[in-house]
Motif scaffolding. Structure first.
Motif, PDB file in Angstrom:
ATOM      1  N   LEU A 144       0.652  -1.272  -0.030  1.00  0.00           N
ATOM      2  CA  LEU A 144      -0.073   0.078   0.037  1.00  0.00           C
ATOM      3  C   LEU A 144       0.661   1.207  -0.015  1.00  0.00           C
ATOM      4  N   ALA A 145       1.977   1.196   0.534  1.00  0.00           N
ATOM      5  CA  ALA A 145       2.935   2.508   0.321  1.00  0.00           C
ATOM      6  C   ALA A 145       3.396   2.446  -0.858  1.00  0.00           C
ATOM      7  N   THR A 146       3.590   1.530  -1.836  1.00  0.00           N
ATOM      8  CA  THR A 146       3.821   1.588  -3.234  1.00  0.00           C
ATOM      9  C   THR A 146       2.646   1.657  -4.067  1.00  0.00           C
ATOM     10  N   TYR A 147       1.441   1.218  -3.763  1.00  0.00           N
ATOM     11  CA  TYR A 147       0.197   1.264  -4.461  1.00  0.00           C
ATOM     12  C   TYR A 147      -0.696   1.757  -3.360  1.00  0.00           C
ATOM     13  N   PRO A 148      -0.873   3.229  -3.155  1.00  0.00           N
ATOM     14  CA  PRO A 148      -1.927   3.768  -2.047  1.00  0.00           C
ATOM     15  C   PRO A 148      -3.222   3.452  -2.675  1.00  0.00           C
ATOM     16  N   ASP A 149      -3.396   3.551  -3.705  1.00  0.00           N
ATOM     17  CA  ASP A 149      -4.894   3.200  -4.140  1.00  0.00           C
ATOM     18  C   ASP A 149      -5.239   1.646  -4.584  1.00  0.00           C
ATOM     19  N   ALA A 150      -4.377   0.845  -4.376  1.00  0.00           N
ATOM     20  CA  ALA A 150      -4.664  -0.643  -4.324  1.00  0.00           C
ATOM     21  C   ALA A 150      -5.805  -0.956  -3.907  1.00  0.00           C
ATOM     22  N   ARG A 151      -6.621  -2.067  -4.487  1.00  0.00           N
ATOM     23  CA  ARG A 151      -7.748  -2.566  -3.862  1.00  0.00           C
ATOM     24  C   ARG A 151      -7.377  -4.041  -3.800  1.00  0.00           C
ATOM     25  N   ILE A 152      -7.378  -4.707  -2.570  1.00  0.00           N
ATOM     26  CA  ILE A 152      -7.237  -5.871  -2.221  1.00  0.00           C
ATOM     27  C   ILE A 152      -8.419  -7.044  -1.911  1.00  0.00           C
ATOM     28  N   VAL A 153      -8.182  -8.180  -2.427  1.00  0.00           N
ATOM     29  CA  VAL A 153      -9.297  -9.195  -2.319  1.00  0.00           C
ATOM     30  C   VAL A 153      -8.718 -10.186  -1.698  1.00  0.00           C
ATOM     31  N   GLN A 154      -8.923 -10.666  -0.509  1.00  0.00           N
ATOM     32  CA  GLN A 154      -8.065 -11.678   0.229  1.00  0.00           C
ATOM     33  C   GLN A 154      -9.489 -12.686  -0.020  1.00  0.00           C
ATOM     34  N   THR A 155      -9.037 -13.947  -0.221  1.00  0.00           N
ATOM     35  CA  THR A 155      -9.783 -15.119  -0.576  1.00  0.00           C
ATOM     36  C   THR A 155      -9.368 -16.143   0.509  1.00  0.00           C
ATOM     37  N   HIS A 156     -10.521 -16.617   1.260  1.00  0.00           N
ATOM     38  CA  HIS A 156     -10.373 -17.338   2.731  1.00  0.00           C
ATOM     39  C   HIS A 156     -10.803 -18.780   2.328  1.00  0.00           C
ATOM     40  N   ARG A 157      -9.960 -19.628   2.739  1.00  0.00           N
ATOM     41  CA  ARG A 157     -10.265 -21.111   2.451  1.00  0.00           C
ATOM     42  C   ARG A 157      -9.776 -21.842   3.741  1.00  0.00           C
ATOM     43  N   ASP A 158     -10.161 -23.007   3.917  1.00  0.00           N
ATOM     44  CA  ASP A 158     -10.034 -23.804   5.316  1.00  0.00           C
ATOM     45  C   ASP A 158      -8.106 -23.802   5.127  1.00  0.00           C
ATOM     46  N   PRO A 159      -7.606 -23.256   6.228  1.00  0.00           N
ATOM     47  CA  PRO A 159      -6.037 -23.231   6.022  1.00  0.00           C
ATOM     48  C   PRO A 159      -5.234 -24.450   5.885  1.00  0.00           C
ATOM     49  N   LEU A 160      -6.014 -25.617   6.703  1.00  0.00           N
ATOM     50  CA  LEU A 160      -5.364 -26.773   6.743  1.00  0.00           C
ATOM     51  C   LEU A 160      -5.237 -27.415   5.312  1.00  0.00           C
ATOM     52  N   LEU A 161      -6.310 -27.028   4.494  1.00  0.00           N
ATOM     53  CA  LEU A 161      -6.394 -27.593   3.215  1.00  0.00           C
ATOM     54  C   LEU A 161      -5.512 -26.798   2.302  1.00  0.00           C
ATOM     55  N   ALA A 162      -5.424 -25.606   2.380  1.00  0.00           N
ATOM     56  CA  ALA A 162      -4.267 -24.595   1.863  1.00  0.00           C
ATOM     57  C   ALA A 162      -3.015 -25.179   1.955  1.00  0.00           C
ATOM     58  N   MET A 163      -2.707 -25.333   3.423  1.00  0.00           N
ATOM     59  CA  MET A 163      -1.365 -25.779   3.471  1.00  0.00           C
ATOM     60  C   MET A 163      -0.965 -27.357   3.004  1.00  0.00           C
ATOM     61  N   ALA A 164      -1.761 -28.152   2.809  1.00  0.00           N
ATOM     62  CA  ALA A 164      -1.487 -29.210   2.163  1.00  0.00           C
ATOM     63  C   ALA A 164      -1.232 -29.152   0.758  1.00  0.00           C
ATOM     64  N   SER A 165      -2.074 -28.387   0.264  1.00  0.00           N
ATOM     65  CA  SER A 165      -1.989 -27.983  -1.245  1.00  0.00           C
ATOM     66  C   SER A 165      -0.604 -27.316  -1.665  1.00  0.00           C
ATOM     67  N   VAL A 166      -0.268 -26.336  -0.847  1.00  0.00           N
ATOM     68  CA  VAL A 166       1.088 -25.689  -1.367  1.00  0.00           C
ATOM     69  C   VAL A 166       2.195 -26.661  -0.870  1.00  0.00           C
ATOM     70  N   THR A 167       1.978 -27.319  -0.101  1.00  0.00           N
ATOM     71  CA  THR A 167       3.307 -28.380   0.463  1.00  0.00           C
ATOM     72  C   THR A 167       3.277 -29.163  -0.893  1.00  0.00           C
ATOM     73  N   ASN A 168       2.422 -29.877  -1.337  1.00  0.00           N
ATOM     74  CA  ASN A 168       2.441 -30.655  -2.488  1.00  0.00           C
ATOM     75  C   ASN A 168       2.949 -29.895  -3.615  1.00  0.00           C
ATOM     76  N   LEU A 169       2.196 -28.591  -4.082  1.00  0.00           N
ATOM     77  CA  LEU A 169       2.861 -28.044  -5.143  1.00  0.00           C
ATOM     78  C   LEU A 169       4.432 -27.685  -4.903  1.00  0.00           C
ATOM     79  N   LEU A 170       4.932 -27.258  -3.898  1.00  0.00           N
ATOM     80  CA  LEU A 170       6.324 -26.871  -3.661  1.00  0.00           C
ATOM     81  C   LEU A 170       7.075 -28.151  -3.920  1.00  0.00           C
ATOM     82  N   GLY A 171       6.658 -29.225  -3.217  1.00  0.00           N
ATOM     83  CA  GLY A 171       7.509 -30.497  -3.337  1.00  0.00           C
ATOM     84  C   GLY A 171       7.475 -30.911  -4.845  1.00  0.00           C
ATOM     85  N   THR A 172       6.450 -30.726  -5.838  1.00  0.00           N
ATOM     86  CA  THR A 172       6.471 -31.195  -7.012  1.00  0.00           C
ATOM     87  C   THR A 172       7.280 -30.255  -7.822  1.00  0.00           C
TER      88      THR A 172
END
Length: 233
Positions: free
Chosen positions: A80-108
């Motif tokens: 926001l310091a770089t882009y003061p007019d930025a609009r942010i969309v934060q998407t929420h998901r069960d964090p345990l599923l998100a962690m499992a997904s990113v672990t497998n993705l990085l491993g691959t």
């Protein structure tokens, strides 16, 4: 896991690689000394160069940028310091599923590039429950403190995005008072129709056993209650 191509979206952190300050580099190569340095680094120069490259890319093509990278969540104050007019969309998901997904993705990704054994401990911020919860709560605290203005961040449901994508999209268009034309809506629907679920297969990844899920779940109670994020496992 993710379709790749020269004419489809990718994470904008690729632009930060040119500044040599980017966690995308950590997702490609296992260099613990770099990871330790990055954890303490000032990200301001990376965001400045990010902005410089965007200005170059839209030099003859003016318009609005739609950017995506989960790592921005850890640096929204710098963003926001770089882009003061930025609009942010934060998407929420069960964090345990998100962690499992990113672990497998990085491993691959590592498996594609190296025969070195994947060291998941080096990525505790993304894969360990306590560290992940701290990162999510940090955003909550920044919002509460006014560091992230409430009118500049919209909280969206990942489940709704999957099940009712146009409803989810229309919600943040309305929140930010952006026009959603019939032409844009038709183009979105055409894109969705061309990519039905399972077109390229499915991303298969393992979930911890019940006892590990229960032990990790406790770290996310505040986050899940605040955003009404349901358990999916």
């Amino acid at each position: 896991m993710h379709e790749m191509g020269g004419r489809i979206p990718c994470e904008c952190l690729s632009l930060m690689n040119h500044s040599f300050i980017s966690d995308q580099m950590s997702s490609l190569h296992q260099v613990p000394s770099y990871d330790s340095w990055l954890a303490q680094a000032d990200l301001t120069p990376a965001y400045r160069y990010h902005k410089r490259l965007l200005k170059l890319l839209q030099w003859r093509c003016p318009g609005r940028w739609l950017l995506k990278a989960p790592s921005h969540l850890g640096a929204l104050d710098v963003l926001l310091a770089t882009y003061p007019d930025a609009r942010i969309v934060q998407t929420h998901r069960d964090p345990l599923l998100a962690m499992a997904s990113v672990t497998n993705l990085l491993g691959t990704i590592y498996w594609m590039r190296s025969d070195k054994v994947f060291d998941s401990n080096a990525f505790g911020e993304l894969m360990m429950a306590e560290a992940t919860a701290h990162r999510l709560e940090h955003v909550m605290d920044q919002c509460a403190q006014g560091i992230i203005p409430e009118q500049q961040i919209f909280n969206s449901s990942y489940q709704q995005l999957l099940e009712q994508p146009l409803v989810a999209i229309e919600a943040f268009y309305n929140f930010f008072d952006l026009p959603l034309t019939a032409k844009s809506r038709a183009a979105m629907q055409a894109y969705l129709d061309s990519k039905p679920k399972g077109k390229f297969g499915s991303h298969q990844y393992a979930i911890d056993d019940a006892s590990e899920v229960a032990a990790s779940r406790k770290f996310f109670q505040r986050y899940q209650q605040h955003y009404q994020v349901a358990n999916e496992i």
